[in-house]
Every structure is written in C-alpha cells, then in structure tokens.
Design an enzyme around this catalytic site. Structure first.
Site: not given
Ligand SMILES: [Fe+2]
Ligand SMILES: [Fe+2]
Length: 330
Positions: A39, A82, A117, A120, A170, A173, A202-203, A206
């Site tokens: 995305w 971020e 990242e 974000h 991570e 977040t 996403d986090e 990660h």
């Molecule tokens: Fe992250």
């Molecule tokens: Fe992030």
C-alpha cells in the site's frame, strides 16, 4: 533440530552476526513485501487531481471533528515518532559487528525496513494536515526537534540489544496503532481507522522479523543474548520519542503528557508493557533456552519473575485525569 552454540569468545558478536547474515537475506522477503505490492499513502488519501477532491477533504474534516482531543494528541505524537525515522536509520547504521557492505544482509534489511516505515509518517502527516485540527507549524517544529535531539535507547552499538529493543518497540507500535484504529472507528472516522490498521499490520510484520533474528541468535549464543535481554529490561525500554518536546520547551518535556494521553485512552499502558515482555518471553521460549552459563541462568531467573513484579508496580501508577493542552492542537 537444536543448533549447537557457536564457540565464540565472550562479548564477541562478529561471528554470530556473520552467521545471521544469510538468514536475514533469505528471510527478508518473508517479512518485507515487494514495493509494487505494498500500500502507499495515496491509496487512502483524497486525490488532489480529482474534481471531487474538496468534497473528499470536507468529508475527512467532518469525521475528524469527532475525534477525542487525547486521540488527536496521541496521533500527533505517533506521527512525530514515525517521522523521526532518520534518527532510527542512522542509529541502526552504527550497530557494531555487522557487515556494512552495501549489498549485505544487514544494510539491505535496514534500507528496506526504513523504506517501509517511511510510509507511516507520510500517510499520517498528510491526514493530519488535511484534518483541519492541527497547528501544522507547531507539529513540524516538534518533528524537527525530535530528529535534532535524537535519543538514547540504552542499546549502545550492540546488535543483540538493538534487536531486542526493536522487537519490543515494533510490538508496542503495533498495539498503539491498532488501538488508535479502534477508537477512530468508534468515533466514526473510518478512513483513519483503515490507515492506522494497515500501519499496525506493518509493525506486526517488523516485530516478527526482529524477534526471529533474536530467536536465531539464542540458538548459537544463548548466554550473551539472555544477558542482553536482562540488561535491556533492567534499564527499562524507553520510547523512541522520549525526548519529544514542543516549541519553547526543554528536551522531553512533552513526552510525559503524550504518554498520559495514551494511557487515558488505553492506547498504550503500563500493562501493555508487561504483556509485550510476556510475549517476548514466550516467543523466545526463555524458560527452555539451553546451554546457559551461570550468569545466563541468573538473567533468565530475573526475566521469568519480572512480569509479576511489573504488574504489581503497574497497579500503583496514577494517570492524571485532566487533558493536557498541547500547542499542536487547535
Ligand atoms: Fe515498524
Ligand atoms: Fe512505523
């Protein structure tokens, strides 16, 4: 099959990191998706080339009006965190005992992670700009301050401490973006809910990546990894934005207010901190790690008892009930 601990001199990480490098390269595709399949902020934001742009912005502002004050504050703090990405990238570049070859696993991972990242902050920043609720100049000054001030996250240049820190962070977040998403949805801001949802996903990816690096390190250098984990938890994991400030303030002066707002909303609390610790203990199977030396065993004991101790402490924390007035918010 359980791998045999590498025979490495105490305190030397180089051999372990060389061992982890091909693993990082191979596993990277599992944790980071190809750019074209990902995305982008444009997928969520009003498109200024469309004739419906102003109408879309009006809708966005209508929904943003209903967001609780504390939530806007948390969202701004999250966005600044971020946006301070250059700090984290340069920090990771300073880690010792990793191969700094541009095409090596470590450098490729850091660049790919940073690139992910970066979206974000982009997405949240544009949303906040369009929302009409934010004093952008104040917000931008805080971002500039945070990048300028940097941080001290207690890891030094040690790769183990850094991976333990990023594993923790991570997950943290992921939790906070996920909760902001939930509250936004309840307040009727579906767009923001969706945005924070994809960021949270996403986090989570990660977190899995960093946790897997540590799992792998545990198999070959158990005592040193255990000691690094103990040390990080004794120091307490600080947030990357712990020096957050608004204009005219000293380093870190705003952070406590931001954190209070997050606790009031149940976006990120002292109990979440304990839950993350428990998750790491379970994921790394701390109770079952074998081949520990005496110090390593002591570190394990400390870690296994820590969640209960922290829960008792968390019960005593009192959060101010009053909303703090931030310069960031109109
Ligand atoms: Fe992250
Ligand atoms: Fe992030």
């Amino acid at each position: 099959m359980q791998e045999q601990p590498l025979n490495i001199p105490e305190g030397s990480r180089k051999e372990v990191m060389t061992y982890l490098e091909p693993f990082m390269l191979n596993e990277m595709s599992e944790y980071l998706k190809p750019v074209e399949q990902m995305w982008q902020p444009a997928d969520f934001l009003p498109d200024s080339s469309r004739s419906t742009f102003f109408e879309e912005v009006r809708d966005l502002q209508e929904s943003a009006k209903e967001l609780p004050y504390d939530l806007v504050a948390v969202l701004i703090g999250d966005t600044i965190t971020e946006e301070a990405l250059p700090t984290y990238e340069s920090w990771l570049m300073m880690v010792d005992d990793v191969d700094k070859n541009e095409q090596g696993g470590w450098m490729k991972w850091v660049r790919a992670w940073t690139a992910e990242e970066n979206r974000h902050g982009d997405l949240l920043n544009k949303y906040l700009y369009l929302s009409g609720r934010v004093n952008m100049r104040e917000f931008e000054m805080s971002t500039q301050y945070l990048i300028q001030d940097g941080f001290d996250i207690g890891t030094g240049a040690d790769p183990y401490r850094n991976f333990i820190y990023t594993s923790f962070q991570e997950i943290a977040t992921n939790i906070s973006h996920r909760r902001v998403s939930g509250i936004s949805k309840k307040s009727g801001d579906k767009l923001l809910a969706k945005m924070c949802g994809v960021i949270a996903a996403d986090e989570a990816r990660h977190a899995k990546a960093y946790m897997s690096f540590i799992s792998k390190a545990f198999t070959v250098d158990p005592s040193e990894v255990m000691l690094a984990f103990e040390d990080m938890m004794r120091k307490k994991i600080v947030m990357p934005a712990h020096l957050l400030r608004q204009s005219g303030e000293l380093q870190g002066q705003t952070f406590a207010h931001f954190s209070d707002a997050a606790q009031r909303l149940n976006v990120y609390t002292a109990l979440d901190y304990v839950d993350i610790l428990k998750e790491l203990i379970a994921d790394w199977k701390i109770d079952k790690v074998s081949g520990l030396n005496e110090q390593g065993e002591k570190a394990r004991d400390y870690l296994m008892k820590l969640p209960d101790r922290l829960i008792r402490l968390a019960d005593r924390i009192k959060i101010p009930e009053l909303e703090y007035k931030f310069k960031w918010i109109y």
